[in-house]
Design a protein around this motif. Structure first.
Motif, PDB file in Angstrom:
ATOM      1  N   PRO A   1      78.706  43.291  26.910  1.00 41.29           N
ATOM      2  CA  PRO A   1      77.918  42.064  27.082  1.00 41.29           C
ATOM      3  C   PRO A   1      76.506  42.275  26.540  1.00 41.29           C
ATOM      4  CG  PRO A   1      79.166  42.559  29.061  1.00 41.29           C
ATOM      5  CD  PRO A   1      79.318  43.743  28.154  1.00 41.29           C
ATOM      6  N   ALA A   2      75.864  41.205  26.166  1.00 36.89           N
ATOM      7  CA  ALA A   2      74.545  41.280  25.535  1.00 36.89           C
ATOM      8  C   ALA A   2      73.637  42.268  26.254  1.00 36.89           C
ATOM      9  CB  ALA A   2      73.901  39.907  25.502  1.00 36.89           C
TER      10      ALA A   2
ATOM     11  N   VAL B   1      70.757  56.292  24.474  1.00 35.85           N
ATOM     12  CA  VAL B   1      72.132  56.035  24.919  1.00 35.85           C
ATOM     13  C   VAL B   1      73.117  56.742  23.994  1.00 35.85           C
ATOM     14  CG1 VAL B   1      73.883  54.248  25.241  1.00 35.85           C
ATOM     15  CG2 VAL B   1      71.552  53.873  26.041  1.00 35.85           C
ATOM     16  N   SER B   2      72.854  56.665  22.710  1.00 38.84           N
ATOM     17  CA  SER B   2      73.706  57.303  21.719  1.00 38.84           C
ATOM     18  C   SER B   2      73.831  58.793  21.998  1.00 38.84           C
ATOM     19  CB  SER B   2      73.139  57.056  20.316  1.00 38.84           C
ATOM     20  OG  SER B   2      73.876  57.749  19.357  1.00 38.84           O
TER      21      SER B   2
ATOM     22  N   GLY C   1      61.928  42.987  21.259  1.00 41.44           N
ATOM     23  CA  GLY C   1      63.277  42.709  20.770  1.00 41.44           C
ATOM     24  C   GLY C   1      64.142  43.944  20.617  1.00 41.44           C
ATOM     25  N   ILE C   2      63.659  45.094  21.082  1.00 40.32           N
ATOM     26  CA  ILE C   2      64.416  46.339  20.997  1.00 40.32           C
ATOM     27  C   ILE C   2      65.361  46.431  22.187  1.00 40.32           C
ATOM     28  CG2 ILE C   2      64.207  48.868  21.019  1.00 40.32           C
ATOM     29  CD1 ILE C   2      61.459  48.470  19.633  1.00 40.32           C
ATOM     30  N   ARG C   3      66.611  46.847  21.902  1.00 34.56           N
ATOM     31  CA  ARG C   3      67.587  46.983  22.978  1.00 34.56           C
ATOM     32  C   ARG C   3      67.055  47.921  24.057  1.00 34.56           C
ATOM     33  NH1 ARG C   3      70.400  46.533  18.275  1.00 34.56           N
ATOM     34  NH2 ARG C   3      72.160  45.088  18.251  1.00 34.56           N
ATOM     35  N   ASN C   4      67.278  47.513  25.310  1.00 39.48           N
ATOM     36  CA  ASN C   4      66.866  48.299  26.466  1.00 39.48           C
ATOM     37  C   ASN C   4      68.069  48.381  27.408  1.00 39.48           C
ATOM     38  OD1 ASN C   4      65.389  49.678  28.355  1.00 39.48           O
ATOM     39  ND2 ASN C   4      64.410  47.860  29.197  1.00 39.48           N
ATOM     40  N   TYR C   5      68.927  49.363  27.148  1.00 38.27           N
ATOM     41  CA  TYR C   5      70.171  49.494  27.900  1.00 38.27           C
ATOM     42  C   TYR C   5      69.885  49.754  29.370  1.00 38.27           C
ATOM     43  CZ  TYR C   5      72.669  49.674  23.467  1.00 38.27           C
ATOM     44  OH  TYR C   5      73.190  49.362  22.243  1.00 38.27           O
TER      45      TYR C   5
ATOM     46  N   SER D   1      74.858  47.897  31.218  1.00 36.51           N
ATOM     47  CA  SER D   1      75.265  48.172  29.835  1.00 36.51           C
ATOM     48  C   SER D   1      75.913  49.547  29.727  1.00 36.51           C
ATOM     49  CB  SER D   1      74.050  48.111  28.902  1.00 36.51           C
ATOM     50  OG  SER D   1      73.427  46.858  28.956  1.00 36.51           O
ATOM     51  N   ILE D   2      75.315  50.541  30.369  1.00 35.04           N
ATOM     52  CA  ILE D   2      75.859  51.900  30.349  1.00 35.04           C
ATOM     53  C   ILE D   2      77.250  51.913  30.988  1.00 35.04           C
ATOM     54  CG2 ILE D   2      75.535  54.280  31.177  1.00 35.04           C
ATOM     55  CD1 ILE D   2      73.448  53.438  29.080  1.00 35.04           C
TER      56      ILE D   2
END
Length: 123
Positions: free
Chosen positions: A27-28, A6-7, A35-39, A43-44
């Motif tokens: 939002p979350a 995403v970055s 536990g790794i973020r999964n956009y 979210s995008i």
């Protein structure tokens, strides 16, 4: 998508993404089993919205207020709309100021062009 993906895709640092999530601008973000973020698309979408609104001049505080209102549901639609209308007015005022500044700079440049032309005529 991972935070690194995403970055890179949205040209925004991972630290900024974490900060936005921590202060409630995004939002979350869903996480995978580890536990790794999964956009996800949602979210995008929020990240793109925040980037656009920041370009428009909205402060972090106003954005936090907007997101908070959004999360409260449909009963805040009019408040959110009013907030965006006010921000649009401020942006239009800034655009007008920038147009005036551009006009002033153009006139200054024209003066220098005139001086250059007159100097060449004298030679």
């Amino acid at each position: 998508m991972t935070i690194a993906e995403v970055s890179k895709k949205l040209n925004i640092s991972a630290d900024t993404l974490r900060y936005y999530e921590r202060i409630g601008l995004i939002p979350a973000v869903p996480r995978n089993k580890s536990g790794i973020r999964n956009y996800d698309d949602n979210s995008i979408g929020w990240i793109n919205f925040i980037k656009c609104m920041k370009k428009a001049g909205l402060t972090i505080e106003v954005l936090i207020e907007y997101v908070s209102l959004y999360q409260q549901g449909d009963s805040t639609k009019e408040t959110r709309k009013s907030l965006l209308i006010e921000q649009r007015k401020e942006l239009l005022d800034r655009i007008e100021e920038l147009k005036e500044t551009l006009e002033y700079l153009n006139k200054k440049i024209e003066k220098y062009d005139e001086i250059t032309v007159n100097e060449k005529k004298l030679k």
